[in-house]
Design a protein around this motif. Structure first.
Motif, PDB file in Angstrom:
ATOM      1  N   ASN A   3     -61.946  91.788 -16.811  1.00 22.96           N
ATOM      2  CA  ASN A   3     -60.651  92.052 -16.161  1.00 22.96           C
ATOM      3  C   ASN A   3     -60.282  90.848 -15.293  1.00 22.96           C
ATOM      4  N   HIS A   4     -59.368  90.021 -15.777  1.00 24.39           N
ATOM      5  CA  HIS A   4     -59.095  88.763 -15.067  1.00 24.39           C
ATOM      6  C   HIS A   4     -58.244  88.972 -13.831  1.00 24.39           C
ATOM      7  N   TRP A   5     -57.460  90.054 -13.795  1.00 26.59           N
ATOM      8  CA  TRP A   5     -56.646  90.309 -12.615  1.00 26.59           C
ATOM      9  C   TRP A   5     -57.496  90.814 -11.451  1.00 26.59           C
ATOM     10  N   LYS A   6     -58.515  91.612 -11.767  1.00 25.05           N
ATOM     11  CA  LYS A   6     -59.261  92.343 -10.727  1.00 25.05           C
ATOM     12  C   LYS A   6     -58.256  93.185  -9.930  1.00 25.05           C
ATOM     13  N   GLN A   7     -58.376  93.165  -8.603  1.00 23.46           N
ATOM     14  CA  GLN A   7     -57.444  93.902  -7.762  1.00 23.46           C
ATOM     15  C   GLN A   7     -56.943  92.964  -6.656  1.00 23.46           C
ATOM     16  N   ALA A   8     -56.018  93.452  -5.867  1.00 25.08           N
ATOM     17  CA  ALA A   8     -55.425  92.631  -4.809  1.00 25.08           C
ATOM     18  C   ALA A   8     -55.698  93.251  -3.449  1.00 25.08           C
ATOM     19  N   ALA A   9     -55.650  92.424  -2.423  1.00 28.43           N
ATOM     20  CA  ALA A   9     -55.825  92.904  -1.047  1.00 28.43           C
ATOM     21  C   ALA A   9     -54.856  92.158  -0.140  1.00 28.43           C
ATOM     22  N   GLU A  10     -54.121  92.915   0.653  1.00 26.93           N
ATOM     23  CA  GLU A  10     -53.267  92.345   1.686  1.00 26.93           C
ATOM     24  C   GLU A  10     -53.981  92.548   3.013  1.00 26.93           C
ATOM     25  N   PHE A  11     -54.501  91.464   3.583  1.00 19.85           N
ATOM     26  CA  PHE A  11     -55.240  91.573   4.840  1.00 19.85           C
ATOM     27  C   PHE A  11     -54.293  91.491   6.019  1.00 19.85           C
ATOM     28  N   PHE A  12     -54.496  92.369   7.004  1.00 17.82           N
ATOM     29  CA  PHE A  12     -53.685  92.360   8.217  1.00 17.82           C
ATOM     30  C   PHE A  12     -54.116  91.197   9.108  1.00 17.82           C
ATOM     31  N   LEU A  13     -53.224  90.763   9.979  1.00 21.03           N
ATOM     32  CA  LEU A  13     -53.552  89.679  10.899  1.00 21.03           C
ATOM     33  C   LEU A  13     -54.620  90.090  11.907  1.00 21.03           C
ATOM     34  N   ALA A  14     -54.647  91.383  12.223  1.00 22.39           N
ATOM     35  CA  ALA A  14     -55.656  91.893  13.160  1.00 22.39           C
ATOM     36  C   ALA A  14     -56.198  93.213  12.629  1.00 22.39           C
ATOM     37  N   PRO A  15     -57.520  93.454  12.736  1.00 24.42           N
ATOM     38  CA  PRO A  15     -58.098  94.707  12.247  1.00 24.42           C
ATOM     39  C   PRO A  15     -57.652  95.889  13.110  1.00 24.42           C
ATOM     40  N   ILE A  16     -57.731  97.098  12.530  1.00 23.91           N
ATOM     41  CA  ILE A  16     -57.300  98.307  13.221  1.00 23.91           C
ATOM     42  C   ILE A  16     -58.405  99.344  13.131  1.00 23.91           C
ATOM     43  N   ALA A  17     -58.930  99.756  14.268  1.00 24.82           N
ATOM     44  CA  ALA A  17     -59.963 100.791  14.300  1.00 24.82           C
ATOM     45  C   ALA A  17     -59.326 102.154  14.069  1.00 24.82           C
ATOM     46  N   VAL A  18     -59.957 102.976  13.212  1.00 23.71           N
ATOM     47  CA  VAL A  18     -59.399 104.287  12.876  1.00 23.71           C
ATOM     48  C   VAL A  18     -60.506 105.328  12.836  1.00 23.71           C
ATOM     49  N   ALA A  19     -60.082 106.591  12.861  1.00 22.73           N
ATOM     50  CA  ALA A  19     -61.005 107.718  12.774  1.00 22.73           C
ATOM     51  C   ALA A  19     -60.354 108.809  11.939  1.00 22.73           C
ATOM     52  N   PRO A  20     -61.159 109.711  11.366  1.00 20.05           N
ATOM     53  CA  PRO A  20     -60.602 110.804  10.562  1.00 20.05           C
ATOM     54  C   PRO A  20     -59.535 111.572  11.341  1.00 20.05           C
TER      55      PRO A  20
END
Length: 545
Positions: free
Chosen positions: A507-524
């Motif tokens: 699979n030559h495309w694989k997948q894509a990722a849009e990285f944010f400028l700053a990480p975001i901590a999250v919880a359920p």
């Protein structure tokens, strides 16, 4: 404040707004509303004043909507609501407000012009054209409506008529920068690079703050194989406008330009190849004329010929690839049925390059994130100019999926910050500004949400060239969101689908990722608001704080 007549207070507020005394305007508006809480004119003025303050669009809209509700017969209140909704990107609601305004006052050309603009953003070019013509019927000298009529005609593929509108707008108002910019865009679209260069330079001369003209002129210079000049122009533009994301993107794209090395892994993508082959075998009838855009190696064209096409016309803009495709076609014995044309698809003409409009139209313009630069525009041109109305289109549609992504090892270099104790952030300028490739089968990662549907595309119909919407994504795991992973399904036809989520190593495309400028901590239980959209360049995901 001394009590004054209501009309005097409103007049004082308008004068304060005119001299940019927003604090004074607010005091007069508040006093007017204190005296008469149900005064629609005071509510309307309060909304306008708050909007002028900036950054409080929802509060301003609330006042404007209250004014319109209190006086449902005032077309200006509905128009003001529409203008603000349009600025907020809520084009469907803006159009509804403008419709209400025209029903109240059909003799205001500015309102018809506003309605046309909203419909154009919604991809309703024919309805927009009617609005612009109505605007000019009641206000013949409205230059912006003449220009906008040109945009509606261009969107429908009526390029010559669009050019006449843009030229008329520029003739009657030589300093109207939009007309010159649109003439440049039209010239670029029709591959008249000399004219495009002239118009974009003129737009910058008229208004040095016309930011899109810098990026467009740089693209023209790049296409004319003048990379140094294009780079210098963009560097100057970014120095002028350091906070402009589009100019920064254009500069980064110029810096990251490289030979398209992905052609080799692409032809080794077994699942991709078999999906195209199956769709062509189902679509092509003996003797059909097939049009392919993007020859590359010539593989898909040969599949079409093998499926029974009487003739295949395929185009390739890169001369070296076109030459290689001609040789490959000859070696496989298809020279008599496959014609390779070293042109852009927008340069092809029926009767010259194609004997007639095509029965089957096949393309492979997508990239790792599905939507490649200019892809929708190229597909639109082909549908309008090069293929029959009943032509079979491969692929027919696509759906983009996404999920909240935790991926520390890739986030470290997207963007580049500190590496091994050294500040390498200056080196980040050489990283492509587009989304990154990720291999979800191999790269360590976690999904912090369930997969969601982000966008749908129908390649058989006209779509807006830009759209966006707000998503609320439910978090299901504790972690740190570094961005959005996304992938797509290509619906070749009703039975064959290619899944870019495939874990196959080919699979030559694989997948894509849009990285944010700053990480975001999250919880359920958290809900992360994200803007998802696309334009003629890319798909994007942006967190909304």
């Amino acid at each position: 404040m001394t009590t004054e007549p209501q009309s005097a207070l409103l007049e004082q507020a308008m004068r304060a707004i005119a001299r940019i005394d927003l604090a004074g305007a607010r005091r007069y508006c508040e006093e007017a509303l204190h005296q008469q809480p149900g005064d629609a004119a005071a509510m309307h003025l309060m909304g306008i004043m708050i909007h002028h303050e900036g950054g409080k669009a929802h509060e301003a809209l609330g006042w404007l909507e209250r004014a319109a509700a209190h006086d449902a017969t005032n077309s200006k209140y509905q128009n003001s609501c529409g203008v603000l909704l349009f600025e907020m990107g809520r084009f469907q609601e803006a159009a509804q407000a403008f419709y209400r305004s025209t029903n109240l006052d059909g003799g205001d050309g500015l309102i018809w012009n506003n309605l046309g603009n909203a419909l154009l953003r919604l991809g309703q070019a024919e309805d927009a054209e009617r609005c612009f013509r109505q605007s000019l019927a009641v206000m013949p000298g409205l230059i912006s409506a003449i220009n906008n009529l040109g945009l509606a005609l261009k969107f429908q593929g009526q390029l010559e008529k669009a050019a006449i509108c843009f030229q008329e707008a520029a003739l009657h108002q030589p300093g109207f920068v939009d007309a010159h910019f649109n003439l440049g865009e039209l010239a670029y679209y029709t591959d008249d690079m000399e004219a495009a260069t002239r118009y974009f330079r003129r737009a910058i001369e008229i208004d040095p703050n016309c930011r899109p003209a810098y990026a467009s002129l740089a693209q023209v210079l790049h296409d004319q194989e003048k990379p140094a000049e294009a780079l210098a122009l963009l560097q100057d533009a970014v120095r002028r406008f350091p906070d402009d994301a589009d100019l920064e993107f254009a500069l980064r794209l110029q810096l990251s330009s490289m030979v398209p090395a992905w052609h080799i892994p692409m032809i080794n993508d077994t699942e991709r190849n078999r999906a195209y082959d199956a769709a062509l075998r189902a679509a092509v009838s003996p003797g059909d004329l097939v049009l392919e855009i993007g020859t590359g190696s010539g593989l898909v064209s040969m599949m079409a010929a093998r499926a029974g096409a009487g003739q295949v016309v395929t185009c390739e803009v890169l001369p070296a690839l076109a030459e290689a495709a001609v040789e490959t076609v000859a070696r496989n014995g298809f020279s008599d049925r496959i014609k390779v044309i070293p042109k852009k698809s927008t340069q092809l003409e029926v009767g010259t390059d194609l004997p007639e409009k095509a029965d089957v139209f096949v393309s492979e313009l997508v990239n790792i994130g599905m939507l490649a630069p200019n892809m929708l525009q190229v597909l639109s041109h082909a549908r309008q100019k090069l293929v029959k109305p009943e032509a079979k289109i491969i692929p027919a549609a696509a759906r983009v999926y996404g999920a909240l992504l935790e991926c520390p090892h890739l986030a470290r270099i997207n963007p580049v910050h500190e590496i091994e104790g050294f500040d390498l952030s200056y080196f980040d300028r050489f990283r492509s500004p587009a989304y990154a490739q990720i291999d979800l089968a191999a790269d360590p990662h976690r999904f912090l949400s369930a997969p969601f549907t982000a966008l749908d595309f129908d390649f058989c119909t006209e779509m807006p060239m830009r759209d966006q919407r707000r998503l609320l994504i439910s978090v299901r795991e504790t972690g740190v969101v570094h961005g959005i992973a996304f992938w797509f399904d290509l619906f070749m036809d009703n039975t064959t689908t290619y899944h870019s989520s495939s874990v196959s190593r080919t699979n030559h495309w694989k997948q894509a990722a849009e990285f944010f400028l700053a990480p975001i901590a999250v919880a359920p239980g958290d809900e992360l608001a994200v803007e998802v959209g696309y334009d003629n360049t890319r798909i994007w995901f942006k967190p909304i704080r």
